[in-house]
Design a protein around this motif. Structure first.
Motif, PDB file in Angstrom:
ATOM      1  N   ASN A   1       0.819  -1.216   0.000  1.00 54.02           N
ATOM      2  CA  ASN A   1       0.000   0.000   0.000  1.00 54.02           C
ATOM      3  C   ASN A   1       0.848   1.260   0.000  1.00 54.02           C
ATOM      4  OD1 ASN A   1      -2.707  -1.341   0.271  1.00 54.02           O
ATOM      5  ND2 ASN A   1      -1.759  -2.046   2.170  1.00 54.02           N
ATOM      6  N   SER A   2       1.958   1.197  -0.720  1.00 52.12           N
ATOM      7  CA  SER A   2       2.778   2.391  -0.901  1.00 52.12           C
ATOM      8  C   SER A   2       3.524   2.290  -2.225  1.00 52.12           C
ATOM      9  CB  SER A   2       3.768   2.582   0.254  1.00 52.12           C
ATOM     10  OG  SER A   2       4.723   1.536   0.288  1.00 52.12           O
ATOM     11  N   GLY A   3       3.897   3.453  -2.762  1.00 49.85           N
ATOM     12  CA  GLY A   3       4.620   3.500  -4.016  1.00 49.85           C
ATOM     13  C   GLY A   3       5.360   4.808  -4.152  1.00 49.85           C
ATOM     14  N   VAL A   4       6.244   4.873  -5.112  1.00 52.04           N
ATOM     15  CA  VAL A   4       7.028   6.083  -5.371  1.00 52.04           C
ATOM     16  C   VAL A   4       6.786   6.527  -6.806  1.00 52.04           C
ATOM     17  CG1 VAL A   4       9.357   7.016  -5.668  1.00 52.04           C
ATOM     18  CG2 VAL A   4       8.831   5.625  -3.667  1.00 52.04           C
ATOM     19  N   LEU A   5       6.501   7.821  -6.965  1.00 54.00           N
ATOM     20  CA  LEU A   5       6.412   8.427  -8.296  1.00 54.00           C
ATOM     21  C   LEU A   5       7.634   9.313  -8.486  1.00 54.00           C
ATOM     22  CD1 LEU A   5       4.842   8.978 -10.925  1.00 54.00           C
ATOM     23  CD2 LEU A   5       3.764  10.921  -9.752  1.00 54.00           C
ATOM     24  N   LEU A   6       8.385   9.058  -9.543  1.00 57.69           N
ATOM     25  CA  LEU A   6       9.605   9.802  -9.824  1.00 57.69           C
ATOM     26  C   LEU A   6       9.448  10.639 -11.079  1.00 57.69           C
ATOM     27  CD1 LEU A   6      12.361   7.076  -9.279  1.00 57.69           C
ATOM     28  CD2 LEU A   6      11.696   8.879  -7.687  1.00 57.69           C
ATOM     29  N   LEU A   7       9.991  11.852 -11.042  1.00 62.12           N
ATOM     30  CA  LEU A   7      10.046  12.673 -12.240  1.00 62.12           C
ATOM     31  C   LEU A   7      11.090  12.124 -13.195  1.00 62.12           C
ATOM     32  CD1 LEU A   7       9.875  16.317 -10.821  1.00 62.12           C
ATOM     33  CD2 LEU A   7       8.025  14.709 -11.297  1.00 62.12           C
ATOM     34  N   PRO A   8      10.995  12.455 -14.483  1.00 63.81           N
ATOM     35  CA  PRO A   8      12.000  11.979 -15.440  1.00 63.81           C
ATOM     36  C   PRO A   8      13.408  12.382 -15.018  1.00 63.81           C
ATOM     37  CG  PRO A   8      10.128  12.928 -16.592  1.00 63.81           C
ATOM     38  CD  PRO A   8       9.927  13.229 -15.138  1.00 63.81           C
ATOM     39  N   ASN A   9      14.338  11.453 -15.208  1.00 59.21           N
ATOM     40  CA  ASN A   9      15.769  11.673 -14.968  1.00 59.21           C
ATOM     41  C   ASN A   9      16.117  11.932 -13.502  1.00 59.21           C
ATOM     42  OD1 ASN A   9      16.243  11.546 -17.849  1.00 59.21           O
ATOM     43  ND2 ASN A   9      15.401  13.620 -17.958  1.00 59.21           N
ATOM     44  N   GLU A  10      15.265  11.495 -12.585  1.00 60.59           N
ATOM     45  CA  GLU A  10      15.535  11.607 -11.149  1.00 60.59           C
ATOM     46  C   GLU A  10      16.427  10.432 -10.730  1.00 60.59           C
ATOM     47  OE1 GLU A  10      15.531  12.928  -7.371  1.00 60.59           O
ATOM     48  OE2 GLU A  10      13.899  13.781  -8.551  1.00 60.59           O
ATOM     49  N   PRO A  11      17.683  10.683 -10.285  1.00 58.32           N
ATOM     50  CA  PRO A  11      18.544   9.574  -9.851  1.00 58.32           C
ATOM     51  C   PRO A  11      17.890   8.780  -8.719  1.00 58.32           C
ATOM     52  CG  PRO A  11      19.801  11.605 -10.073  1.00 58.32           C
ATOM     53  CD  PRO A  11      18.352  11.983 -10.187  1.00 58.32           C
ATOM     54  N   HIS A  12      18.013   7.452  -8.764  1.00 58.92           N
ATOM     55  CA  HIS A  12      17.397   6.634  -7.738  1.00 58.92           C
ATOM     56  C   HIS A  12      17.996   5.235  -7.738  1.00 58.92           C
ATOM     57  CE1 HIS A  12      15.034   5.735 -11.392  1.00 58.92           C
ATOM     58  NE2 HIS A  12      14.877   4.523 -10.859  1.00 58.92           N
ATOM     59  N   GLU A  13      17.740   4.544  -6.644  1.00 58.97           N
ATOM     60  CA  GLU A  13      18.091   3.128  -6.561  1.00 58.97           C
ATOM     61  C   GLU A  13      17.137   2.448  -5.599  1.00 58.97           C
ATOM     62  OE1 GLU A  13      21.773   2.089  -4.412  1.00 58.97           O
ATOM     63  OE2 GLU A  13      22.066   4.252  -4.163  1.00 58.97           O
ATOM     64  N   TYR A  14      16.936   1.155  -5.802  1.00 55.61           N
ATOM     65  CA  TYR A  14      16.069   0.414  -4.898  1.00 55.61           C
ATOM     66  C   TYR A  14      16.495  -1.044  -4.838  1.00 55.61           C
ATOM     67  CZ  TYR A  14      13.486  -0.127  -9.384  1.00 55.61           C
ATOM     68  OH  TYR A  14      13.132  -0.331 -10.690  1.00 55.61           O
ATOM     69  N   LYS A  15      16.152  -1.679  -3.696  1.00 55.54           N
ATOM     70  CA  LYS A  15      16.542  -3.064  -3.477  1.00 55.54           C
ATOM     71  C   LYS A  15      15.569  -3.710  -2.507  1.00 55.54           C
ATOM     72  CE  LYS A  15      19.735  -1.775   0.244  1.00 55.54           C
ATOM     73  NZ  LYS A  15      21.143  -1.778   0.692  1.00 55.54           N
ATOM     74  N   PRO A  16      15.390  -5.026  -2.596  1.00 54.01           N
ATOM     75  CA  PRO A  16      14.478  -5.708  -1.666  1.00 54.01           C
ATOM     76  C   PRO A  16      15.056  -5.756  -0.260  1.00 54.01           C
ATOM     77  CG  PRO A  16      15.592  -7.293  -3.089  1.00 54.01           C
ATOM     78  CD  PRO A  16      15.969  -5.939  -3.590  1.00 54.01           C
ATOM     79  N   THR A  17      14.180  -5.696   0.741  1.00 55.06           N
ATOM     80  CA  THR A  17      14.596  -5.863   2.137  1.00 55.06           C
ATOM     81  C   THR A  17      13.859  -7.039   2.773  1.00 55.06           C
ATOM     82  OG1 THR A  17      12.954  -4.211   2.816  1.00 55.06           O
ATOM     83  CG2 THR A  17      15.212  -3.434   2.459  1.00 55.06           C
TER      84      THR A  17
END
Length: 275
Positions: free
Chosen positions: A66-82
């Motif tokens: 029940n959560s999510g992230v909306l990113l603008l174009p070319n926004e640096p990011h990283e994600y990984k499972p926990t």
């Protein structure tokens, strides 16, 4: 169990639309991603099951169900499972009017969104992917409409910075909205009376209206009165402007005419002729 991935990509021709979905997909076992230069389109990622860690804009957030992230174009990011299993859905989209549409909806910042368990937002992307996968006649306009519907649901049900969602705020404001419907013709209906209907201060009421409708409570009441005036004038040509002004809560006819013209761009008489 092998990881299951389902994806859908649009064609180049669709990129002339005001809003188009570049891709949509499901990952049963989300892997690590690191994009130092971001993604060229708007990018949505939400958790279906499990949780993951998402870093953007110098902050790291935990992306639970029940959560999510909306990113603008070319926004640096990283994600990984926990967690052992992290199932995710993603949508990427763009369009000739994408920036304007997101700005008008107040979605033009990279943000973490949360929503309630029963919200339509949780399963919307999965339903769209299922529909696209099973429909041989799916058109670019259908998918564009799905993208816009997603943004509307995000605006309505998503919560940012622990603020209440619009749907929750409207529920809280419902007694005030009912009071407006019943008493818009009373010239004494004002901010104090509306605030007392739900037991809060006028200042707090204005804050809630600004967050929900992008205007103060009194400005909303004026807009409501003008809408009722339009309904009345176009329903019976024999009703005078003066009668209409008094019927919708204006004590002064000239004030009504000036307010109507400011909002509609024409006088009440001109509006009646047009419609």
């Amino acid at each position: 169990m092998h990881a299951q991935h389902r994806r859908f990509f649009t064609n180049m021709g669709e990129r002339q639309l005001p809003l188009y979905m570049e891709s949509i997909g499901f990952n049963q076992a989300q892997e690590n991603f690191n994009r130092p230069s971001g993604y060229p389109c708007y990018h949505w990622l939400q958790t279906i099951r499990g949780e993951g860690e998402f870093t953007f804009g110098g902050n790291t957030v935990l992306l639970k169900e029940n959560s999510g992230v909306l990113l603008l174009p070319n926004e640096p990011h990283e994600y990984k499972p926990t967690s052992d299993i992290w199932e995710t859905m993603y949508i990427t989209f763009m369009g000739t009017q994408a920036n304007a549409i997101l700005s008008s909806l107040g979605l033009n910042q990279s943000s973490l969104y949360q929503w309630d368990l029963e919200s339509q937002l949780q399963n919307y992307a999965a339903r769209v992917l299922d529909s696209i996968s099973s429909d041989r006649d799916v058109s670019e306009l259908d998918v564009s409409g799905d993208t816009y519907r997603f943004l509307i649901l995000l605006k309505k049900h998503g919560r940012v910075n622990n603020l209440p969602s619009i749907s929750h705020a409207i529920e809280r404001l419902e007694p005030v909205l009912i009071l407006m419907e019943k008493s818009y013709g009373d010239p004494n209906l004002g901010l104090e009376l509306m605030a007392s209907e739900i037991g809060i201060s006028p200042r707090h009421l204005n804050t809630m209206f600004k967050q929900t409708f992008r205007m103060t409570a009194y400005a909303y009441l004026i807009m409501f009165r003008i809408r009722k005036a339009k309904e009345r004038m176009t329903g019976d040509s024999s009703i005078t402007v003066k009668d209409t002004a008094h019927h919708v809560g204006f004590r002064d006819v000239s004030h009504f005419v000036a307010t109507f013209r400011r909002i509609e761009g024409v006088t009440p008489e001109q509006y009646r002729i047009l419609y």
